[in-house]
Enzyme design. Structure first.
Site, short mmCIF file in Angstrom:
data_model
loop_
_atom_site.label_atom_id
_atom_site.label_comp_id
_atom_site.label_asym_id
_atom_site.label_seq_id
_atom_site.Cartn_x
_atom_site.Cartn_y
_atom_site.Cartn_z
N HIS A 37 3.92 -4.57 -2.69
CA HIS A 37 3.25 -5.76 -3.28
C HIS A 37 4.00 -6.93 -3.48
O HIS A 37 3.58 -7.99 -2.90
CB HIS A 37 2.49 -5.64 -4.64
CG HIS A 37 1.38 -4.37 -4.94
ND1 HIS A 37 1.73 -3.44 -5.67
CD2 HIS A 37 0.13 -4.25 -4.33
CE1 HIS A 37 0.65 -2.49 -5.45
NE2 HIS A 37 -0.31 -2.90 -4.54
N GLN A 153 -7.27 -0.31 6.77
CA GLN A 153 -7.76 -1.45 6.03
C GLN A 153 -7.64 -2.56 6.59
O GLN A 153 -8.50 -3.47 6.70
CB GLN A 153 -7.44 -1.34 4.55
CG GLN A 153 -7.57 -2.34 3.83
CD GLN A 153 -7.17 -2.23 2.05
OE1 GLN A 153 -7.90 -1.58 1.46
NE2 GLN A 153 -5.93 -2.85 1.95
O1 PAF Z 1 -5.50 -2.30 -0.85
C1 PAF Z 1 -5.84 -2.42 -1.93
O2 PAF Z 1 -5.00 -2.46 -2.96
C2 PAF Z 1 -7.48 -2.55 -2.26
O3 PAF Z 1 -8.18 -1.87 -1.14
C3 PAF Z 1 -7.83 -4.10 -1.96
C4 PAF Z 1 -7.50 -4.91 -0.65
C5 PAF Z 1 -7.19 -4.93 -3.23
C6 PAF Z 1 -9.25 -3.96 -2.36
O4 PAF Z 1 -9.74 -3.54 -3.64
#
Ligand code: PAF
Length: 281
Positions: A37, A153
């Site tokens: 992150h 995703q």
């Molecule tokens: O990747 C994540 O942490 C989650 O899927 C997200 C994009 C924050 C959506 O809840």
């Protein structure tokens, strides 16, 4: 740095930023922030005037038997990391702030969501698309940052933004790994010592696939088999999937002729881990 819990408060702040002509970067997360992150946040800070990080464990993207309740949470630590990285605002809504009791609008996608993780996590990506869409509407950012570790995703969100004409730039950022190669993930905290060691099998097996591709192998089945055989050597590992797909459409690649995504999902004990690489042709 401001910590904001309501949509109204966030909107007022963002409105002023827009009046001031500032560009906004957005990093959506479920908290329990790690270096993966942090790399997204660093990039967002370097490319925007203001950065918003959302911390919201989205119930809609968890299946009935998944880890919603045990998903790791540590808001104080997340706040420290965000301060350290010069984030301007954390958006940390309660579930009731995000979803009315009679919430009934869903963002669904066919095709890209039915393969890879979508096979064993039905409705997961519907939950992701719905919440990300809502967050995009709430934050109204210029750019949003997502990790390549969740390659499916990322592909799905890019497609959603294209299909629904959402005015935001989606930026994919490289996977961040531990020194021994394990991809950083909030779920790594579930692993005990033995499992942590066993989890190295994901990256090590992917590297076998990468070597085959670099040496010129273009038969997807051979690559899948070589990766699977190596994972199966690890007694604590149980394969969910090993697959080779086109990196944009996520359609199965048989004879690889364009850039492909090689992705795995593997249970190490009870913990389901994912990892991948993209091979550019
Ligand atoms: O990747 C994540 O942490 C989650 O899927 C997200 C994009 C924050 C959506 O809840």
């Amino acid at each position: 740095m401001q910590l904001v819990n309501t949509i109204n408060d966030l909107r007022q702040i963002v409105k002023q930023w827009k009046i001031d002509g500032l560009e906004i970067g957005f990093v959506p997360t479920m908290g329990y922030l790690h270096e993966g992150h942090q790399s997204l946040i660093k990039r967002a800070v370097s490319e925007n005037d203001r950065v918003v990080v959302s911390i919201f464990v989205n119930p809609m993207q968890f299946g009935p038997n998944e880890d919603l309740d045990s998903y790791p949470r540590d808001l104080d630590c997340d706040i420290d990391i965000c301060k350290q990285e010069s984030v301007d605002l954390i958006f940390h809504p309660q579930v009731s702030e995000m979803y009315f009791n009679d919430f009934s609008t869903l963002v669904d996608m066919s095709g890209l969501t039915d393969v890879l993780c979508g096979k064993s996590r039905p409705n997961h990506f519907r939950g992701v698309c719905t919440v990300v869409n809502k967050l995009f509407n709430i934050v109204d950012a210029d750019r949003a940052y997502f990790g390549q570790k969740d390659a499916q995703q990322l592909a799905i969100i890019k497609r959603m933004v294209r299909d629904l004409n959402i005015d935001i730039e989606i930026i994919g950022c490289p996977i961040v790994r531990e020194e021994d190669g394990l991809a950083k993930s909030s779920r790594n905290t579930y692993l005990n010592e033995k499992e942590r060691q066993a989890a190295l099998i994901l990256n090590r097996s992917l590297m076998i696939g990468q070597k085959l591709l670099s040496d010129g192998e273009r038969n997807a089945e051979k690559i899948i088999n070589a990766i699977s055989e190596n994972i199966n050597r690890e007694p604590l590992a149980k394969i969910d999937y090993v697959d080779v797909v086109d990196s944009l459409s996520l359609k199965k690649a048989n004879n690889i002729s364009s850039s492909c995504l090689v992705a795995v999902a593997v249970f190490i004990g009870k913990t389901r881990l994912i990892d991948n690489f993209i091979f550019e042709i």
